[in-house]
Design an enzyme around this catalytic site. Structure first.
Site, mmCIF file in Angstrom:
data_model
loop_
_atom_site.group_PDB
_atom_site.id
_atom_site.type_symbol
_atom_site.label_atom_id
_atom_site.label_comp_id
_atom_site.label_asym_id
_atom_site.label_seq_id
_atom_site.Cartn_x
_atom_site.Cartn_y
_atom_site.Cartn_z
ATOM 1 N N LYS A 1 9.255 -9.206 -32.804
ATOM 2 C CA LYS A 1 10.432 -8.607 -32.668
ATOM 3 C C LYS A 1 10.282 -7.506 -33.578
ATOM 4 O O LYS A 1 10.227 -7.514 -34.590
ATOM 5 C CB LYS A 1 11.527 -9.567 -32.691
ATOM 6 C CG LYS A 1 12.934 -8.951 -33.046
ATOM 7 C CD LYS A 1 13.888 -10.012 -33.074
ATOM 8 C CE LYS A 1 15.313 -9.356 -33.976
ATOM 9 N NZ LYS A 1 16.476 -10.392 -33.567
ATOM 10 N N GLU B 1 18.939 -15.799 -25.749
ATOM 11 C CA GLU B 1 18.546 -15.783 -27.397
ATOM 12 C C GLU B 1 20.174 -16.342 -27.933
ATOM 13 O O GLU B 1 21.009 -15.485 -28.027
ATOM 14 C CB GLU B 1 17.883 -14.768 -28.063
ATOM 15 C CG GLU B 1 17.799 -14.866 -29.524
ATOM 16 C CD GLU B 1 17.529 -13.554 -30.391
ATOM 17 O OE1 GLU B 1 16.836 -12.740 -29.574
ATOM 18 O OE2 GLU B 1 18.105 -13.345 -31.616
ATOM 19 N N ARG C 1 24.021 -18.228 -35.934
ATOM 20 C CA ARG C 1 24.926 -17.784 -36.818
ATOM 21 C C ARG C 1 26.563 -18.512 -36.767
ATOM 22 O O ARG C 1 27.252 -17.967 -37.533
ATOM 23 C CB ARG C 1 25.148 -16.161 -36.263
ATOM 24 C CG ARG C 1 23.929 -15.360 -36.726
ATOM 25 C CD ARG C 1 24.213 -13.936 -36.333
ATOM 26 N NE ARG C 1 22.789 -13.558 -36.085
ATOM 27 C CZ ARG C 1 22.524 -12.363 -35.426
ATOM 28 N NH1 ARG C 1 23.675 -11.463 -35.101
ATOM 29 N NH2 ARG C 1 21.433 -11.914 -35.133
HETATM 30 C C1 3PG Z 1 20.007 -8.994 -33.623
HETATM 31 O O1 3PG Z 1 20.655 -10.079 -34.064
HETATM 32 O O2 3PG Z 1 18.895 -8.913 -33.270
HETATM 33 C C2 3PG Z 1 21.078 -7.763 -33.552
HETATM 34 O O3 3PG Z 1 22.135 -8.156 -34.270
HETATM 35 C C3 3PG Z 1 21.288 -7.473 -31.957
HETATM 36 O O4 3PG Z 1 21.634 -6.058 -32.598
HETATM 37 P P1 3PG Z 1 22.897 -5.316 -31.708
HETATM 38 O O5 3PG Z 1 24.188 -6.073 -31.744
HETATM 39 O O6 3PG Z 1 22.707 -3.996 -32.255
HETATM 40 O O7 3PG Z 1 22.372 -5.308 -30.209
#
Ligand code: 3PG
Length: 213
Positions: A134, A46, A50
């Protein structure tokens, strides 16, 4: 081996224990990082929308790492979904859910894991045809306890908890019957990527790939 067929959301979820959530700041990192993750046994990637280079990174991985399956994260609009598909994304992930995004992905044939954090959002996504979701931000919003509560009224829904997930807490989540896979950024730490330490990325991927599910 390259995955060439069109995927369903469930196939995206079932491929490994973890979907890495990746933030790329440098196009030059995309291919070696993808190869490092694949070497560790993780191929559903994924790439979050961003950064300004995210679409270029997807194009590079799609062209040069056929063993990986490029996905796009942080899809927030129909335009995001179209741009991701055009850049080679084979699945999408959104941090929240709107019917506009959900229907746009159906229209263009991009499998989507829509983000939800409440019962109402689950119901809206399901009304639009989505049953693999999700759960974001998972640990902040209620973690395993919320997933257990949802297993009653939403027994037919499968989740990918993401947000605050780690190698340490992933087993508790993966042991739940309504969890198929978890998502997390811990496989691709910013400092490790910045120094091009691809061996560490492969080690983190191997550890994640070995998680029981
Ligand atoms: C996402 O975008 O799904 C989260 O930022 C991932 O979260 P994490 O950095 O706590 O793993």
């Amino acid at each position: 081996m390259a995955v060439t067929e069109k995927l369903t959301s469930l196939q995206v979820m079932q491929d490994a224990s973890v979907i890495p959530v990746i933030v790329l700041n440098d196009v030059a990192h995309a291919v070696p990082m993808a190869k490092a993750l694949v070497a560790g046994g993780i191929r559903m990637l994924e790439i979050t929308l961003r950064t300004s280079v995210a679409l270029d990174c997807m194009r590079a991985i799609a062209a040069e790492v056929p063993e990986a399956v490029v996905g796009a994260g942080t899809i927030r609009s129909a335009a995001d979904a179209k741009a991701a598909l055009a850049a080679g994304a084979r699945f999408g992930v959104s941090p929240g859910y709107t019917s506009t995004v959900g229907k746009a992905c159906q229209d263009i044939g991009l499998p989507l894991l829509p983000g939800v954090a409440t019962g109402s959002e689950i119901m809206q996504a399901q009304e639009d045809g989505y049953t693999e979701l999700k759960f974001f931000p998972a640990m902040q919003a209620g973690g395993p306890n919320l997933l257990k509560a949802w297993a009653g009224p939403f027994a037919d829904i499968k989740f990918c908890p993401t947000g605050g997930v780690s190698l340490e807490n992933a087993p508790t989540l993966l042991a739940l019957p309504n969890v198929v896979v978890v998502g997390g950024s811990w496989l691709t730490p910013a400092d490790v990527m910045a120094r091009g330490d691809w061996a560490t990325i492969t080690r983190l991927a191997s550890e994640a790939a070995a998680l029981p599910r």
